[in-house]
Design a protein around this motif. Sequence first.
Motif, PDB file in Angstrom:
ATOM      1  N   PRO A  95       0.829  -1.195   0.000  1.00  0.00           N
ATOM      2  CA  PRO A  95       0.000   0.000   0.000  1.00  0.00           C
ATOM      3  C   PRO A  95       0.870   1.255   0.000  1.00  0.00           C
ATOM      4  N   PRO A  96       0.291   2.402  -0.208  1.00  0.00           N
ATOM      5  CA  PRO A  96       1.075   3.638  -0.119  1.00  0.00           C
ATOM      6  C   PRO A  96       1.488   3.941   1.318  1.00  0.00           C
ATOM      7  N   ARG A  97       2.480   4.818   1.439  1.00  0.00           N
ATOM      8  CA  ARG A  97       2.908   5.396   2.722  1.00  0.00           C
ATOM      9  C   ARG A  97       3.451   4.371   3.708  1.00  0.00           C
ATOM     10  N   VAL A  98       4.197   3.382   3.239  1.00  0.00           N
ATOM     11  CA  VAL A  98       4.953   2.538   4.162  1.00  0.00           C
ATOM     12  C   VAL A  98       6.316   3.197   4.379  1.00  0.00           C
ATOM     13  N   SER A  99       6.947   2.912   5.512  1.00  0.00           N
ATOM     14  CA  SER A  99       8.216   3.553   5.839  1.00  0.00           C
ATOM     15  C   SER A  99       9.357   2.941   5.033  1.00  0.00           C
ATOM     16  N   ALA A 100      10.504   3.627   5.073  1.00  0.00           N
ATOM     17  CA  ALA A 100      11.688   3.121   4.367  1.00  0.00           C
ATOM     18  C   ALA A 100      12.105   1.761   4.923  1.00  0.00           C
ATOM     19  N   ALA A 101      12.015   1.584   6.243  1.00  0.00           N
ATOM     20  CA  ALA A 101      12.398   0.307   6.857  1.00  0.00           C
ATOM     21  C   ALA A 101      11.463  -0.812   6.439  1.00  0.00           C
ATOM     22  N   GLN A 102      10.182  -0.508   6.378  1.00  0.00           N
ATOM     23  CA  GLN A 102       9.192  -1.516   5.989  1.00  0.00           C
ATOM     24  C   GLN A 102       9.356  -1.892   4.518  1.00  0.00           C
ATOM     25  N   ARG A 103       9.618  -0.905   3.689  1.00  0.00           N
ATOM     26  CA  ARG A 103       9.860  -1.192   2.274  1.00  0.00           C
ATOM     27  C   ARG A 103      11.109  -2.058   2.112  1.00  0.00           C
ATOM     28  N   SER A 104      12.148  -1.707   2.842  1.00  0.00           N
ATOM     29  CA  SER A 104      13.395  -2.475   2.758  1.00  0.00           C
ATOM     30  C   SER A 104      13.170  -3.913   3.188  1.00  0.00           C
ATOM     31  N   TYR A 105      12.364  -4.118   4.214  1.00  0.00           N
ATOM     32  CA  TYR A 105      12.081  -5.472   4.682  1.00  0.00           C
ATOM     33  C   TYR A 105      11.464  -6.312   3.567  1.00  0.00           C
ATOM     34  N   TRP A 106      10.432  -5.779   2.915  1.00  0.00           N
ATOM     35  CA  TRP A 106       9.743  -6.554   1.888  1.00  0.00           C
ATOM     36  C   TRP A 106      10.594  -6.736   0.638  1.00  0.00           C
ATOM     37  N   GLU A 107      11.394  -5.751   0.303  1.00  0.00           N
ATOM     38  CA  GLU A 107      12.281  -5.912  -0.850  1.00  0.00           C
ATOM     39  C   GLU A 107      13.301  -7.024  -0.585  1.00  0.00           C
ATOM     40  N   ASN A 108      13.845  -7.062   0.618  1.00  0.00           N
ATOM     41  CA  ASN A 108      14.800  -8.112   0.971  1.00  0.00           C
ATOM     42  C   ASN A 108      14.121  -9.480   1.017  1.00  0.00           C
ATOM     43  N   ALA A 109      12.917  -9.522   1.597  1.00  0.00           N
ATOM     44  CA  ALA A 109      12.197 -10.798   1.704  1.00  0.00           C
ATOM     45  C   ALA A 109      11.876 -11.368   0.332  1.00  0.00           C
ATOM     46  N   LEU A 110      11.416 -10.514  -0.580  1.00  0.00           N
ATOM     47  CA  LEU A 110      11.046 -10.983  -1.911  1.00  0.00           C
ATOM     48  C   LEU A 110      12.277 -11.354  -2.737  1.00  0.00           C
ATOM     49  N   THR A 111      13.387 -10.669  -2.505  1.00  0.00           N
ATOM     50  CA  THR A 111      14.642 -11.057  -3.153  1.00  0.00           C
ATOM     51  C   THR A 111      15.046 -12.464  -2.712  1.00  0.00           C
ATOM     52  N   ARG A 112      14.998 -12.721  -1.409  1.00  0.00           N
ATOM     53  CA  ARG A 112      15.339 -14.052  -0.894  1.00  0.00           C
ATOM     54  C   ARG A 112      14.392 -15.119  -1.437  1.00  0.00           C
ATOM     55  N   MET A 113      13.129 -14.766  -1.577  1.00  0.00           N
ATOM     56  CA  MET A 113      12.153 -15.705  -2.135  1.00  0.00           C
ATOM     57  C   MET A 113      12.546 -16.131  -3.548  1.00  0.00           C
ATOM     58  N   THR A 114      12.877 -15.150  -4.404  1.00  0.00           N
ATOM     59  CA  THR A 114      13.197 -15.472  -5.796  1.00  0.00           C
ATOM     60  C   THR A 114      14.492 -16.253  -5.922  1.00  0.00           C
ATOM     61  N   GLU A 115      15.345 -16.197  -4.903  1.00  0.00           N
ATOM     62  CA  GLU A 115      16.619 -16.919  -4.937  1.00  0.00           C
ATOM     63  C   GLU A 115      16.487 -18.356  -4.444  1.00  0.00           C
ATOM     64  N   SER A 116      15.331 -18.712  -3.892  1.00  0.00           N
ATOM     65  CA  SER A 116      15.157 -20.053  -3.338  1.00  0.00           C
ATOM     66  C   SER A 116      14.894 -21.073  -4.446  1.00  0.00           C
ATOM     67  N   GLY A 117      15.341 -22.302  -4.219  1.00  0.00           N
ATOM     68  CA  GLY A 117      15.077 -23.368  -5.172  1.00  0.00           C
ATOM     69  C   GLY A 117      13.600 -23.655  -5.310  1.00  0.00           C
ATOM     70  N   GLN A 118      12.854 -23.482  -4.226  1.00  0.00           N
ATOM     71  CA  GLN A 118      11.411 -23.717  -4.236  1.00  0.00           C
ATOM     72  C   GLN A 118      10.714 -22.778  -5.215  1.00  0.00           C
ATOM     73  N   TRP A 119      11.103 -21.508  -5.207  1.00  0.00           N
ATOM     74  CA  TRP A 119      10.504 -20.542  -6.137  1.00  0.00           C
ATOM     75  C   TRP A 119      10.950 -20.822  -7.569  1.00  0.00           C
ATOM     76  N   ARG A 120      12.210 -21.125  -7.762  1.00  0.00           N
ATOM     77  CA  ARG A 120      12.713 -21.393  -9.113  1.00  0.00           C
ATOM     78  C   ARG A 120      12.034 -22.609  -9.723  1.00  0.00           C
ATOM     79  N   ASP A 121      11.737 -23.607  -8.893  1.00  0.00           N
ATOM     80  CA  ASP A 121      11.005 -24.774  -9.383  1.00  0.00           C
ATOM     81  C   ASP A 121       9.611 -24.370  -9.868  1.00  0.00           C
ATOM     82  N   TYR A 122       8.959 -23.476  -9.129  1.00  0.00           N
ATOM     83  CA  TYR A 122       7.634 -22.984  -9.532  1.00  0.00           C
ATOM     84  C   TYR A 122       7.715 -22.248 -10.864  1.00  0.00           C
ATOM     85  N   VAL A 123       8.678 -21.370 -11.023  1.00  0.00           N
ATOM     86  CA  VAL A 123       8.831 -20.596 -12.261  1.00  0.00           C
ATOM     87  C   VAL A 123       9.032 -21.531 -13.445  1.00  0.00           C
ATOM     88  N   ARG A 124       9.894 -22.504 -13.283  1.00  0.00           N
ATOM     89  CA  ARG A 124      10.188 -23.449 -14.364  1.00  0.00           C
ATOM     90  C   ARG A 124       8.963 -24.306 -14.697  1.00  0.00           C
TER      91      ARG A 124
END
Length: 335
Positions: free
Chosen positions: A269-298
């Motif tokens: 949503p709009p108006r999340v803090s810089a720390a909250q945005r950073s948290y989700w960006e890091n979490a989603l980066t880690r998600m895409t790097e997991s073998g579980q996610w890569r298996d889904y994409v493939r």
Amino acid sequence: MGTHPLTPVSAIRLCVLTSILAVTATACAGRQAADQGGSWQPRQDVRLIIHASAGGASDLMARTAAKVLTDQKIVTRPVLAENREGGSGAVAYTYLLGQAGNPHYIAAFSGTYMSTPASNQADYRYTNYTNYSVVAEDASVLVVSAASPYRKLADLVRAAKDRPDTVRYGGTQTGGADSIVHYLLQQKTGTKLAYVPFDGGSEASAALLGGNVDVISSNPSEIKSLIDAGRIRPLAVSSTARIAGLDIPTFREQDVDLVSTQARGFIGPPRVSAAQRSYWENALTRMTESGQWRDYVRANFLQPSVHIGQNAQRYLDQEWQKYVSLYKELGLRPK
């Protein structure tokens, strides 16, 4: 009145009180700093909003993300998927706007995130949200029934040139991925194919199998079973290169300069803090790097295309311009 010297016990009590106050002040400042740019963690269950109905490609992506974030312990609070379908994504994205400032809400998006507002069918734009990530791209596969006389893309193009507006192309609403591929195919080949709109992809597939249309385009994962069963024949895929596991020639391989993909990703949503945005960006980066996610994409024939934070914003800026340009040509006035 004179002052009295502190007794040893009083001095100790004063030191303890001063220390407690200092620790309390530091803790309060720490919590404030965490929400304003330091570390942040979810303090309650996370709601992952899905703009589509259960069972489709967008629902599968969102639920896979929720599972990966949980299974890999990337997010320590439960991630609960919640469908809010309707209005080509408008119901879900409007709901997310109402959660402004609440980082415990995220949403999955697909092509309708850009196409619905760009075609003047919604009051919001992508710039109203916190764009955390783009995680993949979806291509479209052009298919005919197994009984079709069109064995190759060239056969279909030749028929459309010889008999304008007689080849029937089934798809979803004007402005969706199907209609864009239909428009680009006509533009790139100088043909005219009659467009027959349906309420959804399943209805278009049924019409193809029933002989009510001659050709459709669809999400690869949604028609792979029909291809494997020999009920439909793929002619071309709209990606820049062949997709692993499909072995379908691209349009470009067949001398038609057509590329059309849709982005998939996650927003807040709009108006999340810089720390909250950073948290989700890091979490989603880690998600895409997991073998579980890569298996889904493939397994679902997606193309890996990861853009995080400002890179995601720049990617979506380009997507917006693409849709605006296309919809002007289609006669759909953008805002």
